[in-house]
Design a protein around this motif. Sequence first.
Motif: not given
Length: 261
Positions: A8-13, A16-20, A24-29, A82-84
């Motif tokens: 949860d902590r990691g997903m929140a971070a 915040a950086l790349a909501p779009d 998608a990364v989780q779904e692809a894997l 994008e996150a940068g």
Amino acid sequence: METSERYDRGMAALMALAPDKARAVQEALGGVAPDLGRFVVEFGYGDIFTRPGLSPELRQTATIAALTALGNAAPQLAFHVEAGLAAGLSAEAIVEIVYVATVFAGFPAGINAIGVCREVFAAKGITVTPPDAYAGQPANRRDRGLAALSVTSREAGKKVLASMGDMAPDFGGWLLDFSYGDVISRGVLSPGAKEIAMIAAATARGTMGPQLAVHVRAGLAVGLSREQIVETVMQMAAYAGFPAAINGMLVVRDVFAATGS
């Protein structure tokens, strides 16, 4: 999927950086290796990215430099460009990070990374404004190189130049004129951000112990803290693997011991 506090902590971070892109990364894997997606979030972001030792901006500086230097992770580099931007880096600063990493990884890696940046910037409607990178500096690139070197590691640089003198003196000249005079002397990134990028790139490449030692010393010279340097190398475990990060940390330990830092 049942989540953990780390997830949860990691997903929140990550959101915040790349909501779009985060979901998608989780779904692809998910259909093949859902645990890998969980590892990315829990370890890469829950354990590493949320640590307080580096700002999000500097963490993205390190990541963009490392992925450029590795040269084999264009989709991940696009994500972190994008996150940068989301973390506060300007498009011009991201281009400068690629320039710095090119010194360590070569022109093919740099050119490919700029191609990735171009696609991300175009998708976001961002126009890069080339900066006056040498404002207030000598016009002669050798003089700029010497000035840049004197701030951090003049003696180390002199030793490298001297070591090349009997076999490849022109190579030593290129090191000074190009690496320092053309690239490191540029005034767009702060000295600390440049050293973070170079420490990350040298660690990620995994074969640059002597060069990493030079830039750990240089980082200390320009005001980076022990914690910032250690955090940069630790972060490379997620991007370049634990062997590269362990080897980098051994170099850092030796430099700290030698300098009494």
